[in-house]
Design an enzyme around this catalytic site. Structure first.
Site, short mmCIF file in Angstrom:
data_model
loop_
_atom_site.label_atom_id
_atom_site.label_comp_id
_atom_site.label_asym_id
_atom_site.label_seq_id
_atom_site.Cartn_x
_atom_site.Cartn_y
_atom_site.Cartn_z
N TRP A 283 1.24 -1.26 -0.09
CA TRP A 283 0.11 -0.17 0.01
C TRP A 283 1.08 1.43 -0.09
O TRP A 283 -0.06 2.53 0.26
CB TRP A 283 -1.35 -0.13 1.07
CG TRP A 283 -1.97 -1.34 1.43
CD1 TRP A 283 -2.09 -1.72 -0.18
CD2 TRP A 283 -3.29 -1.22 2.19
NE1 TRP A 283 -3.28 -2.72 0.14
CE2 TRP A 283 -3.71 -2.50 1.41
CE3 TRP A 283 -3.19 -1.02 3.19
CZ2 TRP A 283 -4.96 -3.06 2.11
CZ3 TRP A 283 -4.42 -2.29 4.08
CH2 TRP A 283 -4.78 -2.44 3.74
N HIS B 214 13.18 -2.56 -2.51
CA HIS B 214 11.88 -1.87 -2.83
C HIS B 214 12.82 -0.96 -3.63
O HIS B 214 13.61 0.00 -3.10
CB HIS B 214 10.72 -1.51 -2.00
CG HIS B 214 9.53 -1.17 -3.26
ND1 HIS B 214 9.66 -0.26 -4.14
CD2 HIS B 214 9.10 -1.70 -3.46
CE1 HIS B 214 8.65 -0.29 -4.89
NE2 HIS B 214 7.79 -1.62 -4.40
N GLU C 140 11.48 1.86 -4.42
CA GLU C 140 11.51 3.04 -4.33
C GLU C 140 11.90 3.83 -2.62
O GLU C 140 12.76 5.22 -3.12
CB GLU C 140 10.14 3.39 -3.77
CG GLU C 140 8.87 3.32 -5.42
CD GLU C 140 7.47 2.79 -5.07
OE1 GLU C 140 7.05 2.66 -3.60
OE2 GLU C 140 7.08 2.92 -6.32
#
Ligand code: 13P
Length: 250
Positions: A10, A95, A97
């Protein structure tokens, strides 16, 4: 029917209100999913809240990140011990990001991966190439380099499960993605590499795909024999669409 692992990331989205609503939607498919396991990765601050909301539902939780330290003067951080304390089992590591916005390099990722593993939690390791590397046919090489460098000092005996998400950097949040057949090839390659190199990880390895998975491409991707699941960002935030997506494989 193969076992499928869906992880919903999320990211930095949600409020107590939207999470409550989303879980209500997720609930609609949860008990119909014998061979499908769902893990939610909400923002850290909502882990405990989400945990309460999924009580008695067959969903597990992952953290999106951890700090390198176990405790001490590290303002704003969350440690693996704290996650363990509230009963979290999985942690997303590597990840893109975090690489882009928090300068995480392979060295940091390796340390975090081992920290999670040594504490007997399960890392969900993201790997993948950038667009130039993709265009230059370097995907296999890049993925293997990342795996090698991150697993080089890992105590393999402690690995409960090796979850790797092949997430091409260029496909995250862009609505661009490799063809399902290409994903199949890469996942198969990664899996054969791991099987060859780490015999002890047979039966413990799950290779997912992540990056712009949506209601239109989900089925084509998941039906590839070496895609053991998906790591979904944006498309997991719309409860109705997410449910319709999962219904395609019930
Ligand atoms: P999107 O599904 O939004 O492209 O994000 C993928 C991802 O980064 C999951 O971790």
């Amino acid at each position: 029917m193969k076992k499928i692992l869906i992880v919903t990331n999320w990211k930095l989205n949600g409020t107590k209100k939207t999470i409550k609503k989303l879980i209500k939607k997720y609930k609609k498919i949860i008990n119909k999913t014998k061979n499908i396991k769902i893990i939610i990765a909400p923002p850290l601050i909502y882990l405990d809240y989400t945990k309460k909301k999924i009580k008695k539902i067959n969903i597990e939780l992952a953290a999106q990140n951890i700090d390198l330290h176990l405790s001490g003067a590290y303002t704003g951080e969350t440690s693996i011990k704290m996650l363990k304390d509230i009963g979290i089992k999985y942690v997303i590591i590597g990840h893109s990001e975090r690489k882009i916005y928090h300068n995480e390099n392979n060295n940091i990722i390796e340390k975090k991966f081992n920290l999670v593993n040594d504490n007997r939690l399960i890392p969900i390791l993201c790997i993948g190439e950038n667009y130039t590397e993709y265009k230059n046919n370097q995907t296999k090489k890049i993925c293997i380099q990342q795996i090698k460098s991150i697993l080089k000092n890992t105590k393999k005996k402690l690995i409960k499960k090796l979850i790797i998400a092949y997430e091409p950097i260029w496909s995250i949040g862009t609505n661009k993605y490799p063809k399902p057949k290409e994903i199949q090839k890469i996942n198969k390659y990664i899996k054969s590499y791991i099987y060859k190199k780490y015999k002890e990880l047979h039966n413990k390895t799950i290779i997912q795909y992540g990056g712009s998975v949506n209601i239109n491409n989900f089925y084509e991707i998941i039906k590839q024999p070496n895609v053991d699941g998906t790591l979904i960002g944006n498309a997991s935030l719309n409860g109705k669409n997410f449910v319709s997506m999962i219904k395609q494989i019930l």
